[in-house]
Enzyme design. Structure first.
Site, PDB file in Angstrom:
ATOM      1  N   LYS A  13     -49.695 -54.157  61.241  1.00  0.00           N
ATOM      2  CA  LYS A  13     -49.016 -54.952  60.209  1.00  0.00           C
ATOM      3  C   LYS A  13     -47.797 -55.664  60.775  1.00  0.00           C
ATOM      4  CE  LYS A  13     -47.737 -56.735  56.353  1.00  0.00           C
ATOM      5  NZ  LYS A  13     -47.292 -56.018  55.168  1.00  0.00           N
ATOM      6  N   LYS A  51     -36.898 -58.079  57.707  1.00  0.00           N
ATOM      7  CA  LYS A  51     -37.030 -56.661  58.054  1.00  0.00           C
ATOM      8  C   LYS A  51     -38.224 -56.436  58.965  1.00  0.00           C
ATOM      9  CE  LYS A  51     -39.396 -54.262  55.408  1.00  0.00           C
ATOM     10  NZ  LYS A  51     -40.811 -53.847  55.241  1.00  0.00           N
ATOM     11  N   THR A 103     -44.829 -51.388  54.220  1.00  0.00           N
ATOM     12  CA  THR A 103     -44.691 -51.871  55.590  1.00  0.00           C
ATOM     13  C   THR A 103     -43.494 -51.185  56.226  1.00  0.00           C
ATOM     14  OG1 THR A 103     -45.665 -54.016  55.062  1.00  0.00           O
ATOM     15  CG2 THR A 103     -44.339 -53.884  57.061  1.00  0.00           C
TER      16      THR A 103
END
Length: 289
Positions: free
Chosen positions: A170, A238, A95
């Protein structure tokens, strides 16, 4: 079919194991090579470096922790770019932001290789059971070639077009998930604070329009203060940060996501970063005393 696999964290280990159990020949690498030992017991080979894995395998998959790790594995000494060439494919399932994905893609293609980004929706249990949702973008021919592996790793694969679209999808998904987890945490604390049984709240939610696997699975463990990491909180934060940056780029106001990000940052400052992302519940609990 022989594939390489770079990165054996919570997700990478489970995904590699699934490939091995379904008849794939897998060569693995991890920055801490000792993590490869369990997979060797199931038939995996070990590459000493990312470059060594790419040299051996026609298709190499990476599942790394963040953009810095993805760039390091691709560009550093003994990295992917040292051996990628015509006829070889690189699939980054980490990701990361679209800019990182595009940078890796351009370098792979410049060296004659083929690139696909393919981040996944799902955490530890879906990874273990082959029930991930794969969000791929890039070279369609490589996507088609990787379908046998994707069918083992996930319950559904999407091809979303050009590189960057998988990363963006995502981040949007994880931004929604992180915002939901914060609202869920506040609801559990509010229910208990005003004298309701939070277990009853879980039952009510599960019978209504907001019923979902995350509330169903995380609620009972949160009430037990069990934060065994399926998806570490530091990675969720994050992803919130990267999603907010994407919002900045597109002039989208995201006050709910911004507030959720602050809660995850607070949880990290409390030393909860390596626990499951549901540990953000603790940031709300401390206000009920």
């Amino acid at each position: 079919m022989e594939v390489g696999f770079l990165g054996l964290g919570i997700m990478g280990k489970a995904m590699s194991m699934n490939l091995l159990r379904n008849g794939f020949k897998v060569t693995v690498w991890n920055r801490t090579l000792a993590k490869c030992n369990e997979l060797v017991a199931y038939g995996a080979s070990v590459g000493e470096t990312p470059a060594a894995v790419v040299k051996k395998c026609k298709i190499t998959i990476a599942m790394l922790s963040d953009p810095a790790a993805a760039l390091s594995v691709a560009f550093d000494k003994d990295g992917v770019l040292e051996q990628i060439c015509s006829g070889k494919g690189y699939i980054d399932m980490s990701t990361v932001d679209a800019e990182t994905s595009s940078k890796i893609s351009e370098a792979i293609i410049l060296n004659g290789g083929h690139f696909l980004e393919a981040p996944v929706s799902g955490s530890k249990q879906p990874a273990e059971t082959g029930q991930l949702v794969i969000l791929a973008a890039g070279e369609k021919a490589l996507y088609d070639e990787a379908i046998p592996a994707f069918n083992v790793l996930g319950k559904k694969s999407f091809f979303l077009g050009q590189v960057g679209n998988g990363a963006k999808m995502k981040l949007v998904v994880n931004m929604i998930m992180g915002s939901m987890m914060n609202a869920f945490s506040e609801g559990l604390v509010l229910a208990e604070k005003c004298g309701l049984d939070p277990h009853s709240l879980l039952d009510v939610l599960d019978l209504g329009g907001m019923a979902n696997p995350m509330f169903r699975g995380k609620g009972p463990t949160m009430l037990k203060t069990d934060y065994s990491p399926a998806f570490p909180l530091k990675h969720q934060q994050k992803d919130m940060r990267l999603a907010l940056s994407l919002g900045d780029e597109n002039a989208v106001s995201m006050p709910v996501a911004a507030a959720a990000n602050e809660a995850f940052k607070k949880a990290r400052s409390m030393g909860l970063g390596d626990l499951d992302f549901s540990a953000v519940y603790e940031t709300v609990k401390i206000t009920k005393q």
